[in-house]
Design an enzyme around this catalytic site. Structure first.
Site, PDB file in Angstrom:
ATOM      1  CB  ALA A 224     110.881  73.587  -2.199  1.00  0.00           C
ATOM      2  CB  ALA A 250     115.005  59.183   3.952  1.00  0.00           C
ATOM      3  CB  ALA A 251     113.755  63.554   0.836  1.00  0.00           C
ATOM      4  N   GLY A 252     115.917  62.228  -0.784  1.00  0.00           N
ATOM      5  CA  GLY A 252     116.511  61.629  -1.720  1.00  0.00           C
ATOM      6  C   GLY A 252     117.148  60.662  -1.804  1.00  0.00           C
ATOM      7  CG  ASP A 253     119.011  58.511   0.871  1.00  0.00           C
ATOM      8  OD1 ASP A 253     119.675  57.942  -0.219  1.00  0.00           O
ATOM      9  OD2 ASP A 253     118.759  57.842   2.337  1.00  0.00           O
TER      10      ASP A 253
END
Length: 305
Positions: A224, A250-253
């Site tokens: 964030a 999957a935010a990083g991906d």
């Protein structure tokens, strides 16, 4: 197919349950829901890059089981070139994921035939790498394969991205010179640098050390708090778009795939980071791994609340 982005990495079937909180050791909780969702860091990043405008080829392995069929079909549905996705004897990789009411998750990965992605397989599909502009690797396949792919990407003069996930220890020292963009999160940056990362100042210290170890440029994703970009001369902090998180899987991906797609489209580093951040922010407003990844029109239409 001429691929602008090639992703070398894992394909897993995600077995996802939601519960009010994450279980403690020895505890049994009653879950709220269960779903099987196509995932794996490699496949997720390939889907993100494809949905966000890139031509994409995937290099990886699936098993000769029902999950293997589903994983391949999920990539093909996003028009990803799968000529280098090999079907091998054995079980496809799986990830056991628990998501709590605060959108935090705990994950256990069983690699399955992701372990069959060897340097020899990479060499067999060298033409796919030659057709790339950007090559992305992660750490859910054997280390020898990752190192081989990074170095081959450097030999070919491609833009090489390593998302060192999951990381619990330093990388081999001879990898760093092959990496144009090293993209860890806070815990991964700490594991690689040996320094605590819990603020912008400590992220700057970790990034400085990683560049001194040989990485070209470093982007530390801070959830964030956005992300920190370091190029060895200066730092830039990119605040995260404000959204209401539902599931951070999957935010990083999504960020990595979006960043790569933007670079392949000719965007500069700052704009590519902002583009990846919007894509990642949109992804956390939806449940699941690949189902949460937005497409190009979603990102283009996004307006900060």
């Amino acid at each position: 197919m001429s691929a602008k982005v090639v992703v070398i990495g894992s394909l897993n079937m995600d077995l996802v349950t939601r519960a009010s909180r994450l279980p403690r050791g020895g505890e049994t909780l009653i879950g709220e829901s269960f779903a099987t969702v196509s995932g794996g860091k490699g496949a997720n990043q390939a889907v993100a890059a494809a949905r966000l405008g890139a031509q994409v080829s995937m290099v990886g392995c699936v098993g000769n089981d029902a999950y293997g069929v589903e994983l391949r079909e999920a990539l093909l549905a996003d028009r990803i070139d799968c000529q280098a996705v090999s079907t091998v004897d054995g079980a496809s990789g799986v990830a056991l994921i628990v998501v709590d009411d605060n959108s935090q998750n705990a994950i256990v990965i069983v690699a399955g035939v992701n372990g069959a992605l060897t340097p020899e397989v990479i060499d067999r599909f060298d033409a796919v790498l030659q057709a790339a502009e950007v090559i992305i690797c992660q750490l859910e396949v054997p280390d020898a394969t990752v190192g081989h792919a990074l170095k081959r990407g450097r030999e070919l003069g491609k833009t090489v991205i390593l998302n060192p996930a999951p990381a619990s220890r330093p990388l081999p020292a001879d990898w760093y010179a092959a990496i144009d963009y090293l993209i860890p999160n806070e815990s991964e940056a700490s594991a690689l640098s040996g320094l605590p990362v819990d603020s912008l100042a400590t992220a700057e210290a970790a990034a400085t050390r990683l560049i001194a170890m040989g990485a070209g440029k470093v982007i530390i994703t801070l959830g964030a708090q956005g992300s920190l970009f370091a190029n060895g001369k200066s730092f830039e902090h990119f605040p995260a778009p404000k959204v209401k998180a539902v599931d951070t899987t999957a935010a990083g991906d999504t960020f990595v795939g979006g960043f790569a797609a933007a670079l392949a489209a000719g965007k500069n580093e700052g704009d590519a980071i902002r583009f990846g951040q919007v894509a990642a922010a949109l992804s956390v407003t939806r449940a699941g791994a690949q189902p949460s990844i937005p497409d190009l029109s979603d990102v283009q239409a996004f307006k900060t609340p």
